[in-house]
Scaffold this motif. Structure first.
Motif, mmCIF file in Angstrom:
data_model
loop_
_atom_site.group_PDB
_atom_site.id
_atom_site.type_symbol
_atom_site.label_atom_id
_atom_site.label_comp_id
_atom_site.label_asym_id
_atom_site.label_seq_id
_atom_site.Cartn_x
_atom_site.Cartn_y
_atom_site.Cartn_z
ATOM 1 N N LYS A 1 0.854 -1.181 0.000
ATOM 2 C CA LYS A 1 0.000 0.000 0.000
ATOM 3 C C LYS A 1 0.889 1.229 0.000
ATOM 4 O O LYS A 1 2.003 1.214 0.519
ATOM 5 N N GLY A 2 0.399 2.299 -0.615
ATOM 6 C CA GLY A 2 1.179 3.521 -0.684
ATOM 7 C C GLY A 2 0.971 4.239 -2.005
ATOM 8 O O GLY A 2 0.167 3.834 -2.849
ATOM 9 N N LYS A 3 1.728 5.297 -2.179
ATOM 10 C CA LYS A 3 1.572 6.171 -3.344
ATOM 11 C C LYS A 3 1.828 5.426 -4.650
ATOM 12 O O LYS A 3 0.997 5.467 -5.568
ATOM 13 N N TYR A 4 2.959 4.753 -4.739
ATOM 14 C CA TYR A 4 3.291 4.080 -6.000
ATOM 15 C C TYR A 4 2.351 2.908 -6.265
ATOM 16 O O TYR A 4 2.011 2.626 -7.425
ATOM 17 N N THR A 5 1.929 2.221 -5.199
ATOM 18 C CA THR A 5 0.975 1.132 -5.382
ATOM 19 C C THR A 5 -0.330 1.650 -5.962
ATOM 20 O O THR A 5 -0.919 1.023 -6.858
ATOM 21 N N ASN A 6 -0.779 2.796 -5.484
ATOM 22 C CA ASN A 6 -2.006 3.403 -6.033
ATOM 23 C C ASN A 6 -1.823 3.758 -7.496
ATOM 24 O O ASN A 6 -2.711 3.506 -8.326
ATOM 25 N N TYR A 7 -0.677 4.338 -7.835
ATOM 26 C CA TYR A 7 -0.426 4.699 -9.234
ATOM 27 C C TYR A 7 -0.411 3.446 -10.118
ATOM 28 O O TYR A 7 -0.944 3.459 -11.237
ATOM 29 N N ARG A 8 0.209 2.378 -9.616
ATOM 30 C CA ARG A 8 0.257 1.144 -10.412
ATOM 31 C C ARG A 8 -1.129 0.534 -10.548
ATOM 32 O O ARG A 8 -1.462 -0.048 -11.584
ATOM 33 N N ASN A 9 -1.944 0.646 -9.508
ATOM 34 C CA ASN A 9 -3.319 0.148 -9.594
ATOM 35 C C ASN A 9 -4.113 0.905 -10.652
ATOM 36 O O ASN A 9 -4.859 0.302 -11.431
ATOM 37 N N TYR A 10 -3.946 2.232 -10.690
ATOM 38 C CA TYR A 10 -4.638 3.024 -11.714
ATOM 39 C C TYR A 10 -4.171 2.622 -13.104
ATOM 40 O O TYR A 10 -4.987 2.451 -14.032
ATOM 41 N N THR A 11 -2.849 2.472 -13.257
ATOM 42 C CA THR A 11 -2.299 2.074 -14.562
ATOM 43 C C THR A 11 -2.824 0.705 -14.985
ATOM 44 O O THR A 11 -3.207 0.501 -16.143
ATOM 45 N N SER A 12 -2.850 -0.231 -14.045
ATOM 46 C CA SER A 12 -3.327 -1.584 -14.359
ATOM 47 C C SER A 12 -4.794 -1.576 -14.745
ATOM 48 O O SER A 12 -5.201 -2.304 -15.666
ATOM 49 N N CYS A 13 -5.599 -0.770 -14.043
ATOM 50 C CA CYS A 13 -7.027 -0.702 -14.376
ATOM 51 C C CYS A 13 -7.227 -0.205 -15.801
ATOM 52 O O CYS A 13 -8.069 -0.725 -16.550
ATOM 53 N N ILE A 14 -6.440 0.798 -16.185
ATOM 54 C CA ILE A 14 -6.541 1.326 -17.554
ATOM 55 C C ILE A 14 -6.138 0.262 -18.569
ATOM 56 O O ILE A 14 -6.832 0.037 -19.578
ATOM 57 N N LEU A 15 -5.019 -0.422 -18.320
ATOM 58 C CA LEU A 15 -4.539 -1.425 -19.266
ATOM 59 C C LEU A 15 -5.473 -2.630 -19.335
ATOM 60 O O LEU A 15 -5.693 -3.195 -20.417
ATOM 61 N N LEU A 16 -6.031 -3.032 -18.196
ATOM 62 C CA LEU A 16 -6.986 -4.140 -18.209
ATOM 63 C C LEU A 16 -8.254 -3.755 -18.957
ATOM 64 O O LEU A 16 -8.823 -4.575 -19.696
ATOM 65 N N ALA A 17 -8.700 -2.503 -18.775
ATOM 66 C CA ALA A 17 -9.881 -2.033 -19.513
ATOM 67 C C ALA A 17 -9.615 -2.043 -21.010
ATOM 68 O O ALA A 17 -10.491 -2.423 -21.808
ATOM 69 N N LEU A 18 -8.393 -1.675 -21.401
ATOM 70 C CA LEU A 18 -8.036 -1.713 -22.820
ATOM 71 C C LEU A 18 -8.005 -3.149 -23.334
ATOM 72 O O LEU A 18 -8.491 -3.437 -24.428
ATOM 73 N N PHE A 19 -7.437 -4.055 -22.540
ATOM 74 C CA PHE A 19 -7.343 -5.456 -22.966
ATOM 75 C C PHE A 19 -8.722 -6.060 -23.192
ATOM 76 O O PHE A 19 -8.958 -6.749 -24.194
ATOM 77 N N PHE A 20 -9.630 -5.793 -22.272
ATOM 78 C CA PHE A 20 -10.966 -6.382 -22.382
ATOM 79 C C PHE A 20 -11.896 -5.575 -23.290
ATOM 80 O O PHE A 20 -12.954 -6.078 -23.681
ATOM 81 N N GLY A 21 -11.517 -4.361 -23.630
ATOM 82 C CA GLY A 21 -12.391 -3.525 -24.443
ATOM 83 C C GLY A 21 -12.010 -3.408 -25.899
ATOM 84 O O GLY A 21 -12.884 -3.291 -26.772
ATOM 85 N N LEU A 22 -10.702 -3.477 -26.201
ATOM 86 C CA LEU A 22 -10.250 -3.251 -27.576
ATOM 87 C C LEU A 22 -10.783 -4.262 -28.590
ATOM 88 O O LEU A 22 -10.971 -3.903 -29.764
#
Length: 480
Positions: free
Chosen positions: A40-61
């Motif tokens: 948990k922490g700042k970088y973990t939050n940033y990585r979670n946001y990045t992963s959510c975007i990339l997962l949305a792209l993977f399942f949406g594209l």
């Protein structure tokens, strides 16, 4: 990396034994299972946001289309390729090859400057492992201590229930990932068709899906971090790409050593202690089971979990954050503030140019490709003082729009073209059309047995779409 004197650990730069082994194996080579604590922490939050975007792209594209073309499709079986909605054909293979070479150069230069950021932030293995399967594991079995306790206990009702639920969910997610991966190969329409019609009508594809599902399950349920440490060639490439100016996750040993346990109201500098309180929180959160304090290691994927864990401890005890941080080795050694050097600026600028060049290769392909080939075994024939050659034309419309084209001679211009049908040729979008034409020249204009000739293809507005250079055959003439 360190030796202990009393309750103080000092840096031992000569101890490099950890480099002769893998952090997830014991001395006998047996697997040591990693139970990382939930970060948990700042970088973990940033990585979670990045992963959510990339997962949305993977399942949406797979459902995104541009000009009625799939955004991305790599159908090797049917030889259909679409990148950013643009169709690519076997004739464009050299562009894809150049694009692949450009991409490899980009990855190498990117790694030289920015280290292993790709592994920790963008790699599909890391994203699925840490942001999908690991989170499900935390949800079902609990955090590190509960997972370790569950691992040690006998196979009672609780352990069987939790393991069966976890493995079942892992299998279900592996099935979902496989189906979406197949959408990038055959298209979502074909995948839905296979699902509706059942495995009996698509036995080979069904077997393929079962195989890939098994692979995904094996990788994320059992192999896990071993993919990064033992399988992935990119991690092993780091040793020859990084140098002292490369940005990586580093432990500031000059500030942290000599490490020792924390004591309240103690002036650590006065007694010769460093800021590291040897709490091992950076170790227990590491998904590959290493100690970042040993220095840069093959197993480190730059996931930043150790940064967040260390910053949390530093904040609690009132010491400055950044004992573990993104830095360069030169910065750690010289204790200078990080600077974006001229080398980094120049390399970054070159990376931008490479991206531009790759984009240019992808889009500067023209909307039409034409070829004019003489039929095998054919030759010229003469009639009324004129020489005629027959050509087979192949026209490829690389767009989704219908095109009406005509064929003209560009060089030499004094010939005639005879069409077997209308001189206006209509091509549907994404269509390959073949046909025959005769090209005739006056006999006195043909000076050589093989004379160069250029044929052009034009649209209705007179714009040239493509040209093709070939040869026109005539009788052999002895030049005096």
């Amino acid at each position: 990396m360190s030796v202990q004197s009393g309750n103080i650990q000092t840096l031992d730069v000569d101890n490099e034994d950890f480099r002769n082994s893998v952090g997830t194996m014991d001395e006998t080579g047996k697997r040591k299972w990693v139970f990382p604590r939930k970060p948990k922490g700042k970088y973990t939050n940033y990585r979670n946001y990045t992963s959510c975007i990339l997962l949305a792209l993977f399942f949406g594209l797979p459902f995104v289309k541009i000009n009625n073309n799939p955004f991305l499709l790599m159908n090797v079986i049917d030889r259909k390729f679409f990148i950013f909605g643009q169709p690519f054909y076997l004739q464009d293979f050299f562009i894809l090859a150049l694009g692949a070479v450009t991409f490899v150069i980009f990855i190498m230069l990117f790694t030289v400057v920015f280290g292993r950021i790709f592994c920790g932030w963008l790699c599909p293995q890391t994203i699925f492992m840490e942001n999908v399967f690991r989170k499900i594991e935390y949800w079902i079995e609990g955090d590190r201590n509960k997972q370790m306790k569950l691992e040690r206990q006998e196979w009672d009702a609780e352990k069987i229930r939790k393991r069966v639920i976890k493995w079942s969910v892992f299998a279900l997610i592996s099935v979902i990932i496989t189906h979406f991966m197949f959408m990038y190969v055959v298209g979502y329409e074909q995948v839905f068709k296979i699902m509706n019609e059942g495995p009996a009508d698509h036995s080979l594809k069904f077997i393929g899906m079962i195989g890939f599902t098994t692979i995904f399950y094996f990788v994320f349920a059992w192999l896990r971090e071993q993919v990064c440490t033992l399988v992935c060639p990119y991690g092993r490439l780091q040793g020859v790409l990084i140098d002292k100016q490369t940005i990586n996750v580093y432990y500031d040993f000059k500030r942290g050593e000599n490490r020792s346990k924390w004591r309240n109201n103690e002036d650590r500098k006065t007694v010769g202690k460093g800021d590291c309180i040897d709490c091992h929180q950076c170790v227990v959160v590491c998904p590959t089971g290493i100690d970042i304090r040993n220095g840069q290691q093959l197993e480190c994927v730059n996931c930043t979990a150790c940064i967040d864990a260390c910053d949390e401890v530093m904040e609690k005890i009132g010491l400055p954050k950044g004992l573990i941080r993104y830095a360069t080795e030169a910065e750690i050694e010289n204790q200078d503030k990080f600077k974006f050097t001229s080398r980094m600026k120049a390399t970054t600028a070159f990376l931008v140019l490479l991206i531009g060049f790759l984009g240019f290769l992808m889009y500067d392909r023209g909307s039409m490709e034409a070829k004019f080939i003489k039929p095998a075994g054919s030759t010229f024939f003469t009639k009324n003082g004129k020489i005629t050659n027959t050509f087979i034309y192949t026209l490829l419309n690389k767009t989704n729009e219908k095109k009406v084209v005509t064929i003209r001679l560009l060089s030499p211009r004094n010939g005639e073209i005879t069409f077997f049908g209308s001189d206006k040729i209509t091509l549907k979008g994404d269509e390959i059309l073949k046909g025959n034409i005769n090209i005739t020249f006056p006999e006195e204009d043909i000076k050589f047995s093989k004379q160069n000739m250029v044929i052009g293809v034009f649209d209705e507005n007179g714009n040239m779409l493509d040209s093709f250079e070939t040869t026109f055959e005539g009788p052999f003439k002895l030049l005096l």
